[in-house]
Design a protein around this motif. Structure first.
Motif: not given
Length: 659
Positions: A474-489
């Motif tokens: 689903e397209w409203d989930f597709v940004e979640a993995p990318s935004q989750m990886l940001e947290e490792w910054l």
């Protein structure tokens, strides 16, 4: 993340060699031949006699979708990144042709009937899911409408593709410039000033590419320079895109009505997690209310800081926000972004991001030799032991005619046992001439974000069916993995791994502590800006386009939702590229952010991040579209996703570390 033109359709990979001549690119020369072959295969499948079985219907349809999607991905990528404008133009024609074939396939009544008549009870679980999604896609395409309606839909889809290409092309090719004396750029880091071109009379030439705009907005003391550059930046595409967008909205609206939806916003959200435009609006208004206290707190601090510079100031303008935030972070949190830049040289950051993927997910990133479209592009394999999971390409630095922002482009659909998934990371970071050129901290965040999309595409790209493989969620989930990886910054071990200056100096522990303390400042304001963009995207596609005044509606929504007033002589509707690629779906960034922070909470609570990461990889990323996104998230969290982690983030103002 770029949304490819043929989401659920997709051939054999044929990477273009490093050449600038269209005749040297076989996939371009073969575009017409390949199109004819795909059209002939559609006709053959339409003549299939009953009985309809998985091996006679689903298997050949899957091969056809894979072939069409891959050709579409190749063409769209070259349209956006190839250095030769003639090649880009020809690639655009190929993109259009493949999109026409995707429309034809989606409107094929014989194929719809063949899929509909399959006995679901006799299908394997993945084939059953494939069939269910196919039937939904067919109906959303309009396959069950009468012949004249289907023909009108076909023409509208072709028009929508061409208008979208025009919108993107106008943005890609509209690079504006501001020439100012160097003394008016006081505050700009020396290395940034040194790389900027000079005019014959000694002025510095600033472009509206973000490699220039972000440092100017963040560091330059001269308020008028920042104002003028943002005015140019937010005028790109205007006035041409005003007419293009109006026509695009009319075509989308008519298309939605033809398949039974009141507007395009309801049509395009029907197969998303949200389910409807009303649900999206309710979500956005809830987020707006939730973020209001944090936004007011942020704005009060920013206005107080502005009044130290200008005692007569009454409000904070948009072009002042990044500059004021930087001053506050320096004073309140002792975080100096200009000083931090030295710890993020491009090559070290690249190695650090790749190393993070290796350590988290138990994989190896290996450079490979492969033909590419520009000498600056590098190629890699993602491996797990002796198994290759996928390939990816990094095209990371600006050049004329190239896509101007940051995105992951899908390049090849992964099919289990048949072909590996491939994706391309396209950015515009410093480091093209000097691999140790420093990045802004936000550039590092962008790198991680887009790499999260890329990993999702590769890990998820091993299903049997193209419709279920890779980013087919689903397209409203597709940004979640990318935004989750940001947290490792903000993870100290991760920062220590790649925050190393060109001279070998590691980022000080105190600097890491300060970064972590300051991380939440400004998020209230940023959330409200995102709500404004999302409401603009939604309402443009929910209103009657015949009565729509683009600029008036933008200003009304800006007044209601944005924390900043409208800047005169700017036209966001003409240069918000997501209005093409995402249409009404800009809300997906906030929807996915809520999910991303909830997902990351499992890591924050874990005593074994590596084990949690592997469980996340297997549970959330690898299924692709095999299971609904909400179900995959619930399996990982042990419950449905919730707003709690997002609300906690907004409530945390950060710890004051001022001297």
């Amino acid at each position: 993340m770029r949304r490819a033109l043929a989401i659920w359709f997709a051939g054999l990979l044929c990477l273009p060699p490093a050449s600038s001549r269209a005749e040297d690119l076989p996939w371009l020369a073969d575009c017409e031949r390949e199109s004819r072959a795909i059209a002939a295969e559609i006709e053959r499948l339409e003549r299939l006699p009953p009985p309809y079985l998985a091996e006679t219907v689903l298997e050949p349809l899957n091969l056809l979708q894979t072939r069409l999607a891959d050709r579409s991905y190749e063409a769209e990528l070259m349209e956006n990144v190839h250095p030769d404008p003639k090649v880009r133009e020809r690639a655009a024609r190929c993109t259009t042709r493949y999109a026409e074939l995707a429309t034809r396939l989606g409107l094929s009544r014989p194929l719809f009937e063949a899929v509909r008549q399959l006995d679901e009870e006799e299908l394997a679980p993945d084939a059953r899911r494939y069939r269910q999604l196919l039937l939904r896609d067919f109906r959303l395409a309009g396959v069950d409408r009468d012949r004249p309606t289907r023909e009108r839909i076909r023409r509208l889809d072709e028009r929508i593709v061409r208008l979208g290409q025009a919108f993107d092309r106008n943005l890609r090719e509209d690079v504006r410039h501001l020439e100012v004396p160097p003394e008016r750029l006081a505050g700009l880091p020396a290395d940034v000033l040194a790389r900027l071109p000079r005019t014959a009379d000694g002025k510095v030439r600033l472009s509206t590419r973000y490699v220039d705009t972000i440092p100017v907005y963040t560091y330059v003391h001269d308020d008028e320079v920042r104002r003028r550059l943002r005015q140019l930046d937010r005028s790109r595409g205007h006035p041409a895109n005003a007419e293009v967008l109006a026509a695009l909205l009319r075509a989308r609206h008519e298309r939605a009505r033809l398949v039974g939806y009141p507007n395009f916003a309801d049509y395009v959200t029907a197969d998303k997690m949200a389910g409807s435009a009303a649900a999206v609006e309710s979500f956005l208004r809830r987020i707006h209310r939730l973020a209001q206290p944090a936004a007011e707190r942020d704005l009060a601090e920013m206005l107080a800081e502005l009044r130290r510079l200008d005692p007569t100031a009454q409000r904070v303008e948009r072009w002042q926000s990044a500059y004021l935030e930087e001053r506050i972070r320096r004073q309140r949190f002792a975080v100096d972004a200009a000083a931090l830049r030295r710890y993020f040289p491009y090559r070290r950051v690249e190695a650090g991001v790749l190393g993070l993927a290796e350590s988290l997910f138990g994989v190896e990133v290996r450079p490979i030799s492969a033909p590419v479209w520009h000498p600056a592009v590098s190629a890699y394999e993602l491996r797990e032991g002796e198994r290759t999971l996928g390939r990816f390409y990094l095209d990371m630095h600006p050049r004329p005619g190239k896509y101007q922002h940051a995105a992951t482009f899908l390049y090849r659909t992964g099919i289990a046992g048949r072909q590996l998934p491939e994706a391309v990371l396209v950015c515009n970071f410093p480091g093209g001439d000097d691999p140790l050129a420093p990045l802004e901290f936000d550039d590092v965040r962008t790198f991680l974000h887009e790499f999260g999309h890329l990993l999702h595409a590769l890990f998820g790209g091993h299903q049997r069916y193209a419709r279920l493989s890779g980013l087919a969620t689903e397209w409203d989930f597709v940004e979640a993995p990318s935004q989750m990886l940001e947290e490792w910054l903000y993870d100290p071990p991760t920062l220590r791994r790649f925050a190393v200056a060109a001279d070998g100096a590691a980022i000080p522990e105190e600097a890491i502590r300060r970064l972590r303390s300051a991380r939440h400042f400004g998020q209230g304001v940023e959330t409200q800006v995102q709500v404004f963009y999302a409401m603009l995207s939604l309402e443009y596609h929910r209103r009657d386009p015949e009565a729509l005044d683009l600029e008036a509606l933008q200003r009304a929504l800006e007044a209601e939702f944005s924390p900043f007033p409208h800047q005169p002589d700017t036209y966001l509707f003409a240069n918000l590229g997501h209005l093409n690629g995402y249409s009404a779906l800009y809300y997906t960034y906030l929807w996915s952010k809520v999910i991303a922070l909830d997902l990351f909470s499992a890591f924050a609570e874990s005593t074994d991040p590596r084990a949690t990461a592997l469980r996340y990889r297997h549970t959330v990323l690898e299924p692709g579209g095999l299971v609904p996104a909400g179900e995959a998230v619930a399996r990982f969290l042990g419950r449905p996703f919730a707003l709690d982690a997002f609300a906690r983030r907004l409530a945390e103002p950060g710890d004051d570390i001022s001297p």
